[in-house]
Design a protein around this motif. Structure first.
Motif, PDB file in Angstrom:
ATOM      1  N   GLY A 115     -13.166  13.668   3.159  1.00 52.84           N
ATOM      2  CA  GLY A 115     -13.033  12.150   3.839  1.00 52.84           C
ATOM      3  C   GLY A 115     -12.060  12.205   4.876  1.00 52.84           C
ATOM      4  N   GLN A 116     -11.978  11.274   5.275  1.00 56.61           N
ATOM      5  CA  GLN A 116     -11.112  10.848   6.384  1.00 56.61           C
ATOM      6  C   GLN A 116      -9.853  10.687   5.953  1.00 56.61           C
ATOM      7  OE1 GLN A 116     -12.667   8.492   5.193  1.00 56.61           O
ATOM      8  NE2 GLN A 116     -11.162   6.698   5.118  1.00 56.61           N
ATOM      9  N   GLY A 117      -9.114  10.318   5.059  1.00 58.42           N
ATOM     10  CA  GLY A 117      -8.040  10.178   4.791  1.00 58.42           C
ATOM     11  C   GLY A 117      -7.569   8.626   4.501  1.00 58.42           C
ATOM     12  N   THR A 118      -6.717   8.309   3.685  1.00 58.68           N
ATOM     13  CA  THR A 118      -6.044   7.138   3.444  1.00 58.68           C
ATOM     14  C   THR A 118      -4.563   7.059   3.489  1.00 58.68           C
ATOM     15  OG1 THR A 118      -6.160   5.023   2.188  1.00 58.68           O
ATOM     16  CG2 THR A 118      -6.335   6.766   1.074  1.00 58.68           C
ATOM     17  N   GLN A 119      -3.845   6.289   4.392  1.00 55.33           N
ATOM     18  CA  GLN A 119      -2.278   6.329   4.239  1.00 55.33           C
ATOM     19  C   GLN A 119      -1.578   5.760   2.944  1.00 55.33           C
ATOM     20  OE1 GLN A 119      -0.118   7.901   6.655  1.00 55.33           O
ATOM     21  NE2 GLN A 119       1.481   7.598   5.193  1.00 55.33           N
ATOM     22  N   VAL A 120      -0.760   6.397   2.291  1.00 60.36           N
ATOM     23  CA  VAL A 120       0.026   5.855   1.145  1.00 60.36           C
ATOM     24  C   VAL A 120       1.670   5.975   1.790  1.00 60.36           C
ATOM     25  CG1 VAL A 120       0.726   6.143  -1.034  1.00 60.36           C
ATOM     26  CG2 VAL A 120      -1.407   6.389  -0.584  1.00 60.36           C
ATOM     27  N   THR A 121       2.469   4.870   1.888  1.00 58.07           N
ATOM     28  CA  THR A 121       3.611   4.853   2.240  1.00 58.07           C
ATOM     29  C   THR A 121       4.566   4.114   0.873  1.00 58.07           C
ATOM     30  OG1 THR A 121       3.065   4.711   4.478  1.00 58.07           O
ATOM     31  CG2 THR A 121       5.310   3.962   3.951  1.00 58.07           C
ATOM     32  N   VAL A 122       5.534   4.990   0.778  1.00 57.31           N
ATOM     33  CA  VAL A 122       6.392   4.427  -0.318  1.00 57.31           C
ATOM     34  C   VAL A 122       7.822   4.385   0.118  1.00 57.31           C
ATOM     35  CG1 VAL A 122       7.195   5.009  -2.878  1.00 57.31           C
ATOM     36  CG2 VAL A 122       4.788   5.925  -2.170  1.00 57.31           C
ATOM     37  N   SER A 123       8.480   3.107  -0.062  1.00 51.48           N
ATOM     38  CA  SER A 123       9.754   2.809   0.393  1.00 51.48           C
ATOM     39  C   SER A 123      10.522   2.911  -0.771  1.00 51.48           C
ATOM     40  CB  SER A 123       9.788   1.711   1.180  1.00 51.48           C
ATOM     41  OG  SER A 123       9.243   0.570   0.411  1.00 51.48           O
TER      42      SER A 123
END
Length: 124
Positions: A115-123
């Motif tokens: 797939g094209q990817g999906t961003q996950v950001t954890v602060s």
């Protein structure tokens, strides 16, 4: 030819949860194995979890007990439930497919469709 489209990424605080989805089309359910990979900035893409055509799952040690991979064969959607997220889980997450029924690999080279990817950001 299989097509994969991810969704469900976003930004959460440490300890939070996200559920990624990967809509699958153009395949026969019984002929493929599936996986989630991730790529963090400055790092190589790495395997997170995989599941084969009979539902057996395999996880990298760094997500065991926190993430769950599953496949809804009726809806043709691959999921990654992510609980207890940590800042080091920040990455672009990709779903992938391999044309082998019983694969449990976490090696990129074993998967031919992405797939094209999906961003996950954890602060913190």
């Amino acid at each position: 030819q299989v097509q994969l489209v991810e969704s469900g990424g976003g930004s959460v605080q440490s300890g939070g949860s996200l559920k990624l989805s990967c809509v699958v089309s153009g395949h026969s359910d019984s002929e493929y194995s599936w996986a989630w990979f991730r790529k963090a900035p400055g790092k190589e893409r790495e395997g997170v979890a995989s599941i084969n055509s009979i539902g057996t799952a395999n996880y990298h040690d760094f997500v065991k007990g926190r993430f769950t991979i599953s496949l809804d064969n009726n809806k043709k959607i691959l999921y990654l439930q992510m609980n207890g997220l940590k800042p080091e889980d920040t990455a672009v997450y990709y779903c992938a497919a391999a044309t082998e029924r019983y694969l449990l690999s976490l090696r990129q080279a074993d998967f031919g469709f992405w797939g094209q990817g999906t961003q996950v950001t954890v602060s913190a």
